[in-house]
Scaffold this active site. Sequence first.
Site, PDB file in Angstrom:
ATOM      1  N   CYS A 123       0.879  -1.292   0.079  1.00 17.30           N
ATOM      2  CA  CYS A 123       0.110  -0.420  -0.220  1.00 17.30           C
ATOM      3  C   CYS A 123       0.697   0.962  -0.174  1.00 17.30           C
ATOM      4  CB  CYS A 123      -0.687   0.001   1.465  1.00 17.30           C
ATOM      5  SG  CYS A 123      -1.933   1.581   1.430  1.00 17.30           S
ATOM      6  N   GLY A 124       1.091   2.006  -0.967  1.00 15.33           N
ATOM      7  CA  GLY A 124       1.544   2.653  -1.567  1.00 15.33           C
ATOM      8  C   GLY A 124       1.533   3.724  -0.179  1.00 15.33           C
ATOM      9  N   HIS A 125       0.320   4.381  -0.125  1.00 17.95           N
ATOM     10  CA  HIS A 125      -0.106   5.884   0.577  1.00 17.95           C
ATOM     11  C   HIS A 125       0.006   5.189   1.965  1.00 17.95           C
ATOM     12  CE1 HIS A 125      -4.295   3.923   1.564  1.00 17.95           C
ATOM     13  NE2 HIS A 125      -3.635   4.939   2.698  1.00 17.95           N
ATOM     14  N   HIS A 176      -8.564  -4.080  -8.424  1.00 18.02           N
ATOM     15  CA  HIS A 176      -7.821  -3.077  -8.333  1.00 18.02           C
ATOM     16  C   HIS A 176      -8.737  -2.167  -9.728  1.00 18.02           C
ATOM     17  CE1 HIS A 176      -5.805  -2.886  -3.961  1.00 18.02           C
ATOM     18  NE2 HIS A 176      -6.214  -2.091  -3.853  1.00 18.02           N
ATOM     19  N   ASP A 182     -10.089   5.244  -3.778  1.00 15.34           N
ATOM     20  CA  ASP A 182      -9.129   5.967  -2.560  1.00 15.34           C
ATOM     21  C   ASP A 182      -8.917   7.428  -2.951  1.00 15.34           C
ATOM     22  OD1 ASP A 182      -6.303   6.988  -1.459  1.00 15.34           O
ATOM     23  OD2 ASP A 182      -5.710   4.117  -2.826  1.00 15.34           O
ATOM     24  N   CYS A 215      -3.156   6.969  -5.211  1.00 11.73           N
ATOM     25  CA  CYS A 215      -3.430   5.418  -5.412  1.00 11.73           C
ATOM     26  C   CYS A 215      -1.798   4.893  -5.378  1.00 11.73           C
ATOM     27  CB  CYS A 215      -4.510   4.707  -6.249  1.00 11.73           C
ATOM     28  SG  CYS A 215      -3.883   2.832  -5.033  1.00 11.73           S
ATOM     29  N   GLY A 216      -0.727   4.970  -4.524  1.00 11.66           N
ATOM     30  CA  GLY A 216       1.030   4.719  -4.555  1.00 11.66           C
ATOM     31  C   GLY A 216       0.988   2.809  -5.414  1.00 11.66           C
ATOM     32  N   THR A 217       0.038   2.089  -5.150  1.00 12.67           N
ATOM     33  CA  THR A 217       0.647   0.648  -5.954  1.00 12.67           C
ATOM     34  C   THR A 217      -0.396   1.348  -7.454  1.00 12.67           C
ATOM     35  OG1 THR A 217      -1.045   0.461  -4.644  1.00 12.67           O
ATOM     36  CG2 THR A 217       0.450  -0.440  -4.141  1.00 12.67           C
TER      37      THR A 217
HETATM   38  O1  PYC Z   1      -1.248   3.325  -1.909  1.00 15.72           O
HETATM   39  O2  PYC Z   1      -1.504   1.533  -2.647  1.00 15.72           O
HETATM   40  C1  PYC Z   1      -1.936   2.392  -2.022  1.00 15.72           C
HETATM   41  C2  PYC Z   1      -3.308   2.179  -1.737  1.00 15.72           C
HETATM   42  C3  PYC Z   1      -3.601   0.531  -1.960  1.00 15.72           C
HETATM   43  C4  PYC Z   1      -4.916   0.920  -1.813  1.00 15.72           C
HETATM   44  C5  PYC Z   1      -5.176   1.855  -0.759  1.00 15.72           C
HETATM   45  N1  PYC Z   1      -4.432   2.759  -0.993  1.00 15.72           N
END
Ligand code: PYC
Length: 320
Positions: free
Chosen positions: A92-94, A212, A238, A242-244
Amino acid sequence: MSQLNTNVRVIDSHTEGEPTRVIIQGGPDLGEGSMRAKADRFEKLFDDFRKSMILEPRGSDILVGALLCPSSNPDCASGVIFFNNVGLLGMCGHGTIGVAVTLAHIGHIREGNHRLDTPVGEVSFELKEGNCVTIENVPSWRAKKDVTLDIDELGEVKGDIAWGGNWFFLTAFCPCPLINENTEELQRTAMKIRRHLDKHGITGDNGEAIDHIEMFSAPVARDAHSRNFVLCPGGVYDRSPCGTGTSAKLACLAADKAWESGHTWIQESVIGSRFEGTYKRIDDRRIIPSITGTAYVYGETNLLHSPDDPFKAGRYGSDE
Ligand code: PYC
């Protein structure tokens, strides 16, 4: 129901609008082994704990949880297992940005470079001034280009399948502008895409579920490169870019040779917050994405579970 600790210390933060609840004390003991093994144990034995941290009345569907656990690698500042309202997340990036700022808040780390151990591999991050964090994500790649779906009510929806720490279906198909006011319609459309993928067995590599959905369009801000709307596995969206998801997007851009390595890509979210992304190429297929964003701690709480509380395992918890 597994035994629930009666007193759990959590710190809440948000990264570009998307919340992360970090469990810093009182989480289950997951024993020894790799983060993958610990995540499997968490999923199998402590699902009530997951639910109690995220679901009503102690939480909300949009929270992402981050359970800190010791890592077997002494070079890592911590191990972490991310989870949400329906289960575990790969990466999870965030959430990683939220964990970094939380670890600094409790005095566990200072500005500089650090590593975190996750069930899908180690990630590194740099904590900078002003709660700004750059994460170096796990290797990311596009698995399939131009997959065409024929969906009732939507018609033809074309998109790419890519891994950025979670599996994504990325599409330029947008039923309406990607803005705050349209999130209900965007959620409904993304759910239709998600259900179609499930129903027709369209997966990421090794049959892994694509959980996702990322829709993208032109940005609103002049200096950004793209805006997105990302539907997460539990049906909520999100608030951050979304980082990923931004990693998966960079993997597609790299595969198309549409964006050069080392150049900064500005990804806007549906609420207008932003991440900056760059990437390095590993080989013809894979890249290492870097994502930069900012997080703010907004709460420190002790969550309590009274033995006779019917909702101690959350609003949708198991019935005893
Ligand atoms: O930021 O990767 C992310 C992420 C995945 C689900 C919610 N945020």
